[in-house]
Enzyme design. Structure first.
Site, mmCIF file in Angstrom:
data_model
loop_
_atom_site.group_PDB
_atom_site.id
_atom_site.type_symbol
_atom_site.label_atom_id
_atom_site.label_comp_id
_atom_site.label_asym_id
_atom_site.label_seq_id
_atom_site.Cartn_x
_atom_site.Cartn_y
_atom_site.Cartn_z
ATOM 1 N N PHE A 284 66.276 62.766 16.997
ATOM 2 C CA PHE A 284 66.126 61.872 18.148
ATOM 3 C C PHE A 284 66.588 62.614 19.391
ATOM 4 O O PHE A 284 67.741 63.049 19.474
ATOM 5 C CB PHE A 284 66.943 60.584 17.965
ATOM 6 C CG PHE A 284 66.495 59.493 18.907
ATOM 7 C CD1 PHE A 284 65.775 58.404 18.436
ATOM 8 C CD2 PHE A 284 66.753 59.576 20.272
ATOM 9 C CE1 PHE A 284 65.333 57.410 19.302
ATOM 10 C CE2 PHE A 284 66.312 58.595 21.143
ATOM 11 C CZ PHE A 284 65.595 57.506 20.662
ATOM 12 N N LEU B 21 67.598 62.354 22.987
ATOM 13 C CA LEU B 21 68.027 61.563 24.137
ATOM 14 C C LEU B 21 68.638 62.502 25.176
ATOM 15 O O LEU B 21 68.288 62.464 26.357
ATOM 16 C CB LEU B 21 69.079 60.535 23.687
ATOM 17 C CG LEU B 21 69.701 59.681 24.768
ATOM 18 C CD1 LEU B 21 68.747 58.568 25.161
ATOM 19 C CD2 LEU B 21 71.017 59.054 24.278
ATOM 20 N N THR B 22 69.543 63.375 24.704
ATOM 21 C CA THR B 22 70.331 64.201 25.623
ATOM 22 C C THR B 22 69.456 65.248 26.331
ATOM 23 O O THR B 22 68.582 65.867 25.722
ATOM 24 C CB THR B 22 71.465 64.914 24.852
ATOM 25 O OG1 THR B 22 72.223 63.915 24.167
ATOM 26 C CG2 THR B 22 72.372 65.694 25.770
ATOM 27 N N SER C 116 76.325 61.840 28.525
ATOM 28 C CA SER C 116 77.023 60.542 28.597
ATOM 29 C C SER C 116 76.231 59.594 29.489
ATOM 30 O O SER C 116 76.160 58.384 29.251
ATOM 31 C CB SER C 116 78.422 60.731 29.185
ATOM 32 O OG SER C 116 79.137 61.703 28.466
ATOM 33 N N ILE D 11 69.587 68.887 20.090
ATOM 34 C CA ILE D 11 68.986 67.875 19.213
ATOM 35 C C ILE D 11 69.067 68.290 17.738
ATOM 36 O O ILE D 11 68.509 69.305 17.322
ATOM 37 C CB ILE D 11 67.526 67.570 19.627
ATOM 38 C CG1 ILE D 11 67.475 67.267 21.146
ATOM 39 C CG2 ILE D 11 66.981 66.395 18.812
ATOM 40 C CD1 ILE D 11 68.403 66.157 21.635
ATOM 41 N N ARG E 136 102.107 77.936 -2.301
ATOM 42 C CA ARG E 136 102.659 78.956 -1.401
ATOM 43 C C ARG E 136 104.185 78.883 -1.379
ATOM 44 O O ARG E 136 104.750 77.826 -1.089
ATOM 45 C CB ARG E 136 102.102 78.728 0.014
ATOM 46 C CG ARG E 136 102.638 79.654 1.067
ATOM 47 C CD ARG E 136 102.069 81.043 0.922
ATOM 48 N NE ARG E 136 102.505 81.925 1.994
ATOM 49 C CZ ARG E 136 102.371 83.239 1.945
ATOM 50 N NH1 ARG E 136 101.801 83.830 0.904
ATOM 51 N NH2 ARG E 136 102.785 83.982 2.951
ATOM 52 N N GLU F 182 77.558 61.615 19.729
ATOM 53 C CA GLU F 182 77.351 60.161 19.663
ATOM 54 C C GLU F 182 78.355 59.408 20.544
ATOM 55 O O GLU F 182 78.857 58.353 20.176
ATOM 56 C CB GLU F 182 77.401 59.668 18.209
ATOM 57 C CG GLU F 182 76.465 60.461 17.326
ATOM 58 C CD GLU F 182 75.493 59.666 16.478
ATOM 59 O OE1 GLU F 182 75.439 58.441 16.630
ATOM 60 O OE2 GLU F 182 74.759 60.301 15.709
ATOM 61 N N THR G 127 81.306 60.660 23.702
ATOM 62 C CA THR G 127 82.585 61.374 23.735
ATOM 63 C C THR G 127 83.762 60.392 23.613
ATOM 64 O O THR G 127 83.589 59.176 23.748
ATOM 65 C CB THR G 127 82.745 62.139 25.064
ATOM 66 O OG1 THR G 127 82.776 61.168 26.124
ATOM 67 C CG2 THR G 127 81.609 63.122 25.317
ATOM 68 N N GLU H 275 85.986 59.927 25.752
ATOM 69 C CA GLU H 275 86.143 59.219 27.032
ATOM 70 C C GLU H 275 85.176 58.033 27.094
ATOM 71 O O GLU H 275 85.541 56.939 27.555
ATOM 72 C CB GLU H 275 85.889 60.169 28.208
ATOM 73 C CG GLU H 275 86.939 61.260 28.389
ATOM 74 C CD GLU H 275 86.883 62.349 27.327
ATOM 75 O OE1 GLU H 275 85.796 62.610 26.786
ATOM 76 O OE2 GLU H 275 87.946 62.926 27.015
HETATM 77 C C1 LIG Z 1 76.047 69.914 17.911
HETATM 78 C C2 LIG Z 1 75.527 68.779 18.723
HETATM 79 C C3 LIG Z 1 74.567 67.922 18.203
HETATM 80 C C4 LIG Z 1 74.015 66.904 19.000
HETATM 81 N N1 LIG Z 1 72.980 66.137 18.508
HETATM 82 C C5 LIG Z 1 72.318 65.309 19.362
HETATM 83 C C6 LIG Z 1 71.111 64.646 18.960
HETATM 84 O O1 LIG Z 1 70.666 64.770 17.816
HETATM 85 N N2 LIG Z 1 70.458 63.875 19.868
HETATM 86 C C7 LIG Z 1 70.913 63.701 21.142
HETATM 87 O O2 LIG Z 1 70.258 63.028 21.918
HETATM 88 N N3 LIG Z 1 72.070 64.293 21.541
HETATM 89 C C8 LIG Z 1 72.773 65.092 20.687
HETATM 90 N N4 LIG Z 1 73.912 65.726 21.107
HETATM 91 C C9 LIG Z 1 74.397 65.500 22.462
HETATM 92 C C10 LIG Z 1 75.709 64.733 22.565
HETATM 93 O O3 LIG Z 1 75.542 63.391 22.215
HETATM 94 C C11 LIG Z 1 76.214 64.931 23.995
HETATM 95 O O4 LIG Z 1 76.612 66.297 24.097
HETATM 96 C C12 LIG Z 1 77.360 64.021 24.344
HETATM 97 O O5 LIG Z 1 76.935 62.684 24.415
HETATM 98 C C13 LIG Z 1 78.011 64.404 25.691
HETATM 99 O O6 LIG Z 1 77.061 64.602 26.682
HETATM 100 P P1 LIG Z 1 77.121 65.950 27.596
HETATM 101 O O7 LIG Z 1 77.182 67.081 26.661
HETATM 102 O O8 LIG Z 1 76.020 65.904 28.558
HETATM 103 O O9 LIG Z 1 78.504 65.871 28.343
HETATM 104 P P2 LIG Z 1 78.774 65.127 29.759
HETATM 105 O O10 LIG Z 1 78.186 63.766 29.721
HETATM 106 O O11 LIG Z 1 78.351 66.045 30.867
HETATM 107 O O12 LIG Z 1 80.337 65.022 29.762
HETATM 108 C C14 LIG Z 1 81.225 66.073 30.200
HETATM 109 C C15 LIG Z 1 82.642 65.529 30.187
HETATM 110 O O13 LIG Z 1 82.768 64.459 31.142
HETATM 111 C C16 LIG Z 1 83.217 63.285 30.504
HETATM 112 N N5 LIG Z 1 82.567 62.116 31.104
HETATM 113 C C17 LIG Z 1 81.256 61.983 31.420
HETATM 114 N N6 LIG Z 1 81.019 60.770 31.966
HETATM 115 C C18 LIG Z 1 82.214 60.116 31.975
HETATM 116 C C19 LIG Z 1 82.659 58.822 32.408
HETATM 117 N N7 LIG Z 1 81.794 57.916 32.908
HETATM 118 N N8 LIG Z 1 83.962 58.502 32.301
HETATM 119 C C20 LIG Z 1 84.855 59.408 31.771
HETATM 120 N N9 LIG Z 1 84.503 60.637 31.338
HETATM 121 C C21 LIG Z 1 83.210 60.984 31.433
HETATM 122 C C22 LIG Z 1 82.807 63.446 29.042
HETATM 123 O O14 LIG Z 1 83.590 62.623 28.178
HETATM 124 C C23 LIG Z 1 83.032 64.928 28.828
HETATM 125 O O15 LIG Z 1 84.385 65.178 28.567
HETATM 126 C C24 LIG Z 1 74.511 66.701 20.308
HETATM 127 C C25 LIG Z 1 75.523 67.536 20.810
HETATM 128 C C26 LIG Z 1 76.010 68.572 20.050
HETATM 129 C C27 LIG Z 1 77.039 69.490 20.662
#
Ligand SMILES: Cc1cc2nc3c(=O)[nH]c(=O)nc-3n(C[C@H](O)[C@H](O)[C@H](O)COP(=O)(O)OP(=O)(O)OC[C@H]3O[C@@H](n4cnc5c(N)ncnc54)[C@H](O)[C@@H]3O)c2cc1C
Length: 405
Positions: free
Chosen positions: A135, A137-138, A144, A169, A283, A386, A388, A390
């Protein structure tokens, strides 16, 4: 465990315990002997994923007509799925998340929102675990803040023409990936906000490319790619659910996924407890096993506490989901809160647990030949994927009625 309004019974059924044993035996026999080698080689073991399928793990929550287990809600199908993820995750987190994403992000959107035609076309292979779906989305600018999706899909002569990109993804570029469901802007809603819809893109569609896999800190055995879409045309009937509901649908799907990630974390903490107890007895320093030293034994005791608390929160949320599917409450709001609480607590505990386990192993804990090193690398993503930590805190605070932004 069963959820019945105010009463929660804190024991798994005999059937659930037997099922746990089956998955544990499978993981010990089929995964454990090879996991270090696969992790080092970043190898995705397609045949093992398909064997997980033969064991029925991808079909636990699906009806019989698509080849699934056809379990009644009262049998706790979602709890079974969480147990399977926990037991795989106790041996290898990557294969645990392959199942978690395969069902939660691959099968669930189609099963929950797809048309009969889509279900008949795509589900049998996915439910049998012979193919995988992802799926998307990102995006680079939308994680986020998933509503900030930039990928666009426009209708042209009975086809959606998709342009844009997705990142991180899971299960999206393996040999057996059959499709990804992607969210895309399909117009502007009446509110003036972007209209976001979900669309199935079959693997191999011209214009859809799964770019080379990421070089990740952990989850080396799991399949993760950036995806690009350039004038990628798919038939109009590949829209999943209602036009404009793609974002809302995905948020609902994520609630279940959070509980499943909590289950993955529970498996990881269990692994830390098992490894640390064994090592603390073996150990020896200063005339006796390190487990005789309070400085070590108390850390292992802390792991046990984290394990039980995480497991209870996870099973409770899973039982709530099964009860909801059986039409016996709780409310969606209560379930969402329970899912975020379980995900937050279990994933943060898992990161702490792997830090403690590595410490208990001393210098050996820093060596790749010991599994705690792999678990240490694998744990961090649990606090990110799924939603963070936060984001979970934000949701939990909102659930309490706080006006947090
Ligand atoms: C190995 C892996 C597998 C993944 N698989 C999938 C997948 O199958 N499908 C999919 O769609 N996505 C997937 N993801 C994406 C994942 O869900 C996102 O990386 C995650 O939701 C965070 O989004 P971002 O990386 O853009 O971080 P950002 O949203 O840029 O966040 C950066 C930092 O800011 C903080 N932050 C952001 N907004 C706020 C707020 N409003 N308040 C407080 N803090 C905030 C966050 O907590 C984080 O610490 C995957 C990621 C990884 C690393």
């Amino acid at each position: 465990m069963t959820y019945d309004g105010d009463m929660t019974q804190f024991e798994l059924s005999r059937e659930h315990e037997e099922f746990r044993r089956t998955v544990r035996d499978f993981a010990e026999a089929t995964i454990r002997p090879h996991v270090a080698e696969w992790d080092k080689a970043h190898h995705f073991p397609t045949d093992v994923v398909q064997k997980m399928g033969e064991l029925g793990l991808f079909g636990l929550t699906a009806p019989e007509e698509y080849g699934g287990a056809g379990l009644e809600a009262a049998d706790g199908p979602f709890t079974s799925l969480c147990l399977a993820i926990e037991e795989l995750g106790r041996v290898d987190q990557s294969l645990g998340v392959t199942l978690e994403a395969g069902v939660g992000l691959g099968i669930n959107p189609i099963l929950t929102y797809g048309s009969d035609e889509q279900k008949k076309t795509w589900l049998p292979d996915l439910v049998a675990g012979q193919r995988l779906a992802g799926f998307g989305l990102t995006e680079p600018g939308a994680g986020s803040d998933a509503g900030a999706t930039k990928t666009r899909a426009e209708l042209d002569g009975g086809a959606w023409v998709i342009n844009g990109g997705k990142q991180f993804i899971t299960n999206s570029g393996s040999d057996i990936t059959s499709l990804v469901t992607v969210t895309a802007r399909t117009g502007v809603a009446e509110s003036g906000r972007p209209e976001i819809s979900a669309i199935i893109v079959p693997a191999g569609t011209p214009g859809f490319v799964a770019e080379p896999a990421y070089d990740k800190l952990g989850w080396h055995i799991s399949d993760t790619h950036p995806l690009s879409f350039t004038d990628c045309r798919v038939p109009e009937d590949h829209l999943v659910g209602e036009r404009g509901r793609g974002y809302a649908q995905f948020l609902a799907i994520l609630d279940d996924g959070r509980v499943a990630i909590a289950a993955l974390a529970v498996g990881l903490i269990q692994a830390c407890v098992d490894l640390c107890v064994e090592y603390s007895l073996d150990r020896h320093t200063m005339g006796g096993p390190i487990g005789r030293k309070q400085g070590v034994a108390f850390q292992v005791a802390d792991l046990e506490v984290m394990l039980h608390a995480s497991r209870m929160l996870t099973y409770r949320a899973a039982a709530m989901k099964d009860a909801m599917d059986g039409g016996r409450g709780p409310s969606m709001k209560e379930f969402k809160q329970a899912a975020s609480v379980a995900k937050l607590y279990a994933s943060e505990s898992a990161v702490t647990a792997t830090r403690i386990a590595t410490q208990v192993f001393g210098g050996y804990g820093f060596m790749e030949e010991y599994p705690v090193a792999r678990f240490y690398r694998d744990a961090k993503i649990l606090e990110i994927g799924e939603g963070t930590s936060e984001v979970q805190r934000m949701l939990i605070a909102r659930g309490l009625g706080l006006p947090v932004e």
